[in-house]
Design a protein around this motif. Structure first.
Motif, PDB file in Angstrom:
ATOM      1  N   GLY A  61       0.828  -1.194   0.000  1.00 56.51           N
ATOM      2  CA  GLY A  61       0.000   0.000   0.000  1.00 56.51           C
ATOM      3  C   GLY A  61       0.861   1.242   0.000  1.00 56.51           C
ATOM      4  O   GLY A  61       1.854   1.348  -0.730  1.00 56.51           O
ATOM      5  N   ASP A  62       0.517   2.197   0.864  1.00 55.42           N
ATOM      6  CA  ASP A  62       1.310   3.430   1.004  1.00 55.42           C
ATOM      7  C   ASP A  62       2.210   3.405   2.233  1.00 55.42           C
ATOM      8  O   ASP A  62       2.778   4.440   2.599  1.00 55.42           O
ATOM      9  N   HIS A  63       2.336   2.248   2.880  1.00 56.80           N
ATOM     10  CA  HIS A  63       3.111   2.207   4.119  1.00 56.80           C
ATOM     11  C   HIS A  63       4.614   2.346   3.865  1.00 56.80           C
ATOM     12  O   HIS A  63       5.297   3.105   4.562  1.00 56.80           O
ATOM     13  N   VAL A  64       5.125   1.618   2.899  1.00 54.61           N
ATOM     14  CA  VAL A  64       6.545   1.694   2.548  1.00 54.61           C
ATOM     15  C   VAL A  64       6.631   1.937   1.047  1.00 54.61           C
ATOM     16  O   VAL A  64       6.265   1.059   0.255  1.00 54.61           O
ATOM     17  N   LEU A  65       7.094   3.124   0.667  1.00 53.67           N
ATOM     18  CA  LEU A  65       7.202   3.502  -0.738  1.00 53.67           C
ATOM     19  C   LEU A  65       8.676   3.627  -1.123  1.00 53.67           C
ATOM     20  O   LEU A  65       9.507   3.991  -0.289  1.00 53.67           O
ATOM     21  N   ALA A 119       2.196   0.732  -3.555  1.00 55.61           N
ATOM     22  CA  ALA A 119       1.085   1.315  -4.306  1.00 55.61           C
ATOM     23  C   ALA A 119       1.555   2.395  -5.270  1.00 55.61           C
ATOM     24  O   ALA A 119       0.865   2.701  -6.233  1.00 55.61           O
ATOM     25  N   HIS A 120       2.701   3.008  -5.016  1.00 60.70           N
ATOM     26  CA  HIS A 120       3.246   4.055  -5.883  1.00 60.70           C
ATOM     27  C   HIS A 120       4.716   3.737  -6.121  1.00 60.70           C
ATOM     28  O   HIS A 120       5.470   3.523  -5.171  1.00 60.70           O
ATOM     29  N   GLY A 121       5.130   3.710  -7.369  1.00 60.80           N
ATOM     30  CA  GLY A 121       6.521   3.409  -7.673  1.00 60.80           C
ATOM     31  C   GLY A 121       6.725   1.944  -8.012  1.00 60.80           C
ATOM     32  O   GLY A 121       5.797   1.128  -7.970  1.00 60.80           O
ATOM     33  N   ASP A 122       7.964   1.614  -8.324  1.00 58.53           N
ATOM     34  CA  ASP A 122       8.299   0.272  -8.796  1.00 58.53           C
ATOM     35  C   ASP A 122       8.511  -0.701  -7.641  1.00 58.53           C
ATOM     36  O   ASP A 122       8.863  -0.296  -6.524  1.00 58.53           O
TER      37      ASP A 122
END
Length: 280
Positions: free
Chosen positions: A150-154, A193-196
């Protein structure tokens, strides 16, 4: 978020994988933000079961309700912490506007921390990771050693962690504790959720922890030896803000750092209008 462009991209990506939208049977939503829950209703309408961490379902219902209760609470909260009236009104208008990109969802299946979800024959365990939202949750595929983060670790940016009038008491403390917890997971691949996708979960967690150490020091430096309201501290920490959404994220994040420092005896809040903060 449910925009025509996003809906077209969803259909195109599913088609590329050889899947029609009606083939999707289960959808897990990590948290209530509009870029995550926005098209859940579209998928539900096509036949999918929408699944979400139980307490986050309740917060989502409040956040996107037609009475705008959370928006109005935040408006008053930001005014209390020094946000100028015109900026605050822009924040409220932008929040209401983005709510139009969130589908109504008729029925969300509630699941709990530790539950195992069967997603197409793939068992994944839900793990509560508060901070970015109060009841944000990730999924851990223990067999394949994969974290659906998710958005926890980007991989390249840090999640916004904000303090709102409806938040848990110490969102940044929650977030850092949850990071330390996921750092210990036997995971070899992270799907954010965002990024590779990336592979070094402990290394990335350490970077984010160090980043917030730096931001806490910067918050104390921005406060200095004077009494300052949170918005004044915010504009020192974030001198360039390009939208009403960035104004909201910046002030909420500044307040989360001030609350973290307050709970650890480093700063105090002075009741006034606007409220002011001082180093102790």
């Amino acid at each position: 978020m449910h925009t025509p462009e996003a809906e077209a991209a969803l259909h195109a990506a599913l088609a590329e994988a050889g899947i029609a939208i009606g083939d999707v049977r289960h959808v897990f939503v990590t948290h209530l933000h509009p870029d995550h829950i926005g098209m859940a209703g579209t998928l539900e309408h096509a036949g999918a079961e929408v699944v979400m961490h139980g307490p986050e379902v309740s917060n989502a219902a409040r956040m996107w309700s037609r009475d705008h209760a959370m928006v109005d609470e935040t408006y008053a909260w930001f005014e209390r912490h020094g946000m100028p009236r015109d900026v605050d009104e822009g924040m409220r208008k932008a929040w209401l506007e983005i709510g139009r990109a969130v589908d109504p969802v008729e029925q969300i299946t509630r699941v709990s921390d530790g539950d195992v979800l069967d997603l197409g024959g793939r068992p994944t365990r839900l793990r509560w990771t508060p901070g970015h939202t109060d009841y944000h949750a990730v999924l851990v595929d223990e067999d394949e050693r994969v974290l659906f983060a998710g958005d926890h670790v980007l991989p390249r940016i840090t999640s916004n962690v904000g303090l709102y009038p409806f938040s848990r008491d110490d969102p940044l403390g929650d977030f850092l504790d949850a990071l330390r917890g996921v750092r210990l997971l036997p995971v070899t691949r992270v799907l954010p959720a965002h990024g590779d996708p990336f592979d070094d979960l402990p290394g990335r967690v350490d970077q984010i922890l160090a980043h917030h150490d730096d931001r806490l020091r910067a918050t104390l430096d921005a406060l200095g030896d004077a009494e300052r309201d949170a918005y004044a501290v915010c504009r020192t920490l974030f001198p360039v803000l390009r939208s009403a959404h960035e104004e909201r994220f910046a002030l909420a994040e500044t307040l989360a750092h001030l609350r973290y420092l307050q709970r650890r005896g480093k700063v105090s809040e002075i009741e006034s209008q606007p409220a002011r903060w001082i180093r102790t």
